[in-house]
Design a protein around this motif. Sequence first.
Motif, PDB file in Angstrom:
ATOM      1  N   GLN A  98       0.848  -1.197   0.000  1.00 21.55           N
ATOM      2  CA  GLN A  98       0.000   0.000   0.000  1.00 21.55           C
ATOM      3  C   GLN A  98       0.876   1.238   0.000  1.00 21.55           C
ATOM      4  O   GLN A  98       1.939   1.257   0.625  1.00 21.55           O
ATOM      5  N   GLY A  99       0.419   2.260  -0.709  1.00 23.08           N
ATOM      6  CA  GLY A  99       1.164   3.514  -0.733  1.00 23.08           C
ATOM      7  C   GLY A  99       0.652   4.430  -1.820  1.00 23.08           C
ATOM      8  O   GLY A  99      -0.547   4.440  -2.133  1.00 23.08           O
ATOM      9  N   MET A 100       1.569   5.160  -2.398  1.00 20.15           N
ATOM     10  CA  MET A 100       1.217   6.107  -3.447  1.00 20.15           C
ATOM     11  C   MET A 100       2.350   6.158  -4.460  1.00 20.15           C
ATOM     12  O   MET A 100       3.523   6.192  -4.085  1.00 20.15           O
ATOM     13  N   ILE A 101       1.994   6.109  -5.734  1.00 24.98           N
ATOM     14  CA  ILE A 101       2.962   6.292  -6.816  1.00 24.98           C
ATOM     15  C   ILE A 101       2.478   7.475  -7.638  1.00 24.98           C
ATOM     16  O   ILE A 101       1.380   7.454  -8.188  1.00 24.98           O
ATOM     17  N   THR A 136     -10.112   4.272  10.485  1.00 25.85           N
ATOM     18  CA  THR A 136      -9.587   4.354   9.118  1.00 25.85           C
ATOM     19  C   THR A 136      -9.891   5.694   8.466  1.00 25.85           C
ATOM     20  O   THR A 136      -9.048   6.249   7.752  1.00 25.85           O
ATOM     21  N   ILE A 137     -11.090   6.211   8.683  1.00 24.86           N
ATOM     22  CA  ILE A 137     -11.470   7.481   8.053  1.00 24.86           C
ATOM     23  C   ILE A 137     -10.560   8.603   8.540  1.00 24.86           C
ATOM     24  O   ILE A 137     -10.012   9.379   7.745  1.00 24.86           O
ATOM     25  N   GLU A 138     -10.369   8.693   9.857  1.00 22.10           N
ATOM     26  CA  GLU A 138      -9.479   9.720  10.404  1.00 22.10           C
ATOM     27  C   GLU A 138      -8.054   9.535   9.903  1.00 22.10           C
ATOM     28  O   GLU A 138      -7.370  10.502   9.559  1.00 22.10           O
ATOM     29  N   ARG A 155      -2.772  13.348   4.977  1.00 24.73           N
ATOM     30  CA  ARG A 155      -2.025  13.018   3.767  1.00 24.73           C
ATOM     31  C   ARG A 155      -0.681  12.394   4.135  1.00 24.73           C
ATOM     32  O   ARG A 155       0.068  12.910   4.967  1.00 24.73           O
ATOM     33  N   LYS A 156      -0.371  11.261   3.511  1.00 25.97           N
ATOM     34  CA  LYS A 156       0.877  10.561   3.788  1.00 25.97           C
ATOM     35  C   LYS A 156       1.971  11.063   2.851  1.00 25.97           C
ATOM     36  O   LYS A 156       1.723  11.345   1.675  1.00 25.97           O
ATOM     37  N   SER A 157       3.157  11.187   3.393  1.00 25.94           N
ATOM     38  CA  SER A 157       4.292  11.673   2.604  1.00 25.94           C
ATOM     39  C   SER A 157       5.174  10.504   2.182  1.00 25.94           C
ATOM     40  O   SER A 157       5.715   9.787   3.035  1.00 25.94           O
ATOM     41  N   TYR A 158       5.283  10.300   0.881  1.00 27.56           N
ATOM     42  CA  TYR A 158       6.152   9.255   0.327  1.00 27.56           C
ATOM     43  C   TYR A 158       7.266   9.926  -0.467  1.00 27.56           C
ATOM     44  O   TYR A 158       7.009  10.629  -1.442  1.00 27.56           O
ATOM     45  N   GLN A 178       6.637   1.519   8.192  1.00 19.59           N
ATOM     46  CA  GLN A 178       7.216   1.756   9.519  1.00 19.59           C
ATOM     47  C   GLN A 178       7.468   3.249   9.759  1.00 19.59           C
ATOM     48  O   GLN A 178       7.507   3.696  10.899  1.00 19.59           O
ATOM     49  N   GLU A 179       7.625   4.006   8.675  1.00 18.87           N
ATOM     50  CA  GLU A 179       7.831   5.447   8.808  1.00 18.87           C
ATOM     51  C   GLU A 179       6.509   6.187   9.043  1.00 18.87           C
ATOM     52  O   GLU A 179       6.505   7.353   9.456  1.00 18.87           O
ATOM     53  N   ILE A 180       5.389   5.507   8.772  1.00 23.03           N
ATOM     54  CA  ILE A 180       4.068   6.147   8.864  1.00 23.03           C
ATOM     55  C   ILE A 180       3.288   5.639  10.071  1.00 23.03           C
ATOM     56  O   ILE A 180       2.764   6.422  10.864  1.00 23.03           O
ATOM     57  N   LEU A 181       3.209   4.334  10.206  1.00 23.62           N
ATOM     58  CA  LEU A 181       2.474   3.714  11.307  1.00 23.62           C
ATOM     59  C   LEU A 181       3.298   2.531  11.820  1.00 23.62           C
ATOM     60  O   LEU A 181       3.034   1.381  11.461  1.00 23.62           O
ATOM     61  N   PRO A 182       4.315   2.797  12.622  1.00 29.57           N
ATOM     62  CA  PRO A 182       5.264   1.752  13.017  1.00 29.57           C
ATOM     63  C   PRO A 182       4.632   0.645  13.851  1.00 29.57           C
ATOM     64  O   PRO A 182       3.737   0.888  14.667  1.00 29.57           O
ATOM     65  N   LYS A 183       5.111  -0.573  13.624  1.00 30.78           N
ATOM     66  CA  LYS A 183       4.706  -1.741  14.396  1.00 30.78           C
ATOM     67  C   LYS A 183       5.871  -2.165  15.289  1.00 30.78           C
ATOM     68  O   LYS A 183       7.028  -2.164  14.862  1.00 30.78           O
TER      69      LYS A 183
END
Length: 285
Positions: free
Chosen positions: A17-20, A167-169, A174-177, A216-221
Amino acid sequence: MKLGIGSCHGTFGELVQGMIGERPFLITLPIPSFRTEARFIPDPSISEISITDSKFKAKRAGELLLKRFGIKGGGHLGIHSNIPIGKGLASSSADIVAALRAISDSYSLPITNEIISAIAAIVEPTDGVMYEEVVAYDYIHGQLLESFGELPPFILVGIDLGGTIDTIEFNQVRKSYSRENQRQLLEACHLVRRGFMERNLATICKAATISARINQEILPKPAFHHLEKLADSYQGGMVVAHSGTVLGLLLDRNIPDLHKVLSHISKEISILFKNANIKIFNNRR
């Protein structure tokens, strides 16, 4: 009109999952044992859909469907699911899809996965669970990007460490890639495509691990790198809920000494997490 029945599977996070560029996407990981079942009893005497268990997203989707086809009546929608909520397992998406299928069955509506996608995306960012196979899917706009087919036989050691995520929140931020992130995501997509063409789960596992590392940079486990090493020792990969709380080790179901491997992995996880909820999944239907 008749009693309508519909169902939908859940997922265990996403393979990728991500953005291109400017396009958000995910690659699904369907889990057949996660299931939502819906029943719809039409009632022309009421103008809306009544629900149980606070399934407001499914209710809204159902009313959008009736409006789309010019149906003024309502009905009673019941939903039963074994998919945990707020973990990143597509529980609300499965509710929506199952509800739309049940209502369509009741009124014999010519519904398609494209119509389901369009309605679901109005309600919330949606997983591609309306498709049985693994797909690349734009979860914001509800558009199918590519279909890959069914995964090679796998075993997934799933770990739930507790907690939930809205999930909505989460998707409103906006995620930064970075360029490097996007390069790696593009590589992950190529690996998934190649893995399906060659029926090679190890290649798909590499793609999943790449995406999990970026997340891991966005929502680390927690303990991610320990688990990654453990998965890698069996030519497996890491799978995470990119907008949820669960993570897992994806392995070839035909691995030698499977039961011994699973026992070892479970012991290692129990050492890392004393209160972890561990479950084993596969793609047997």
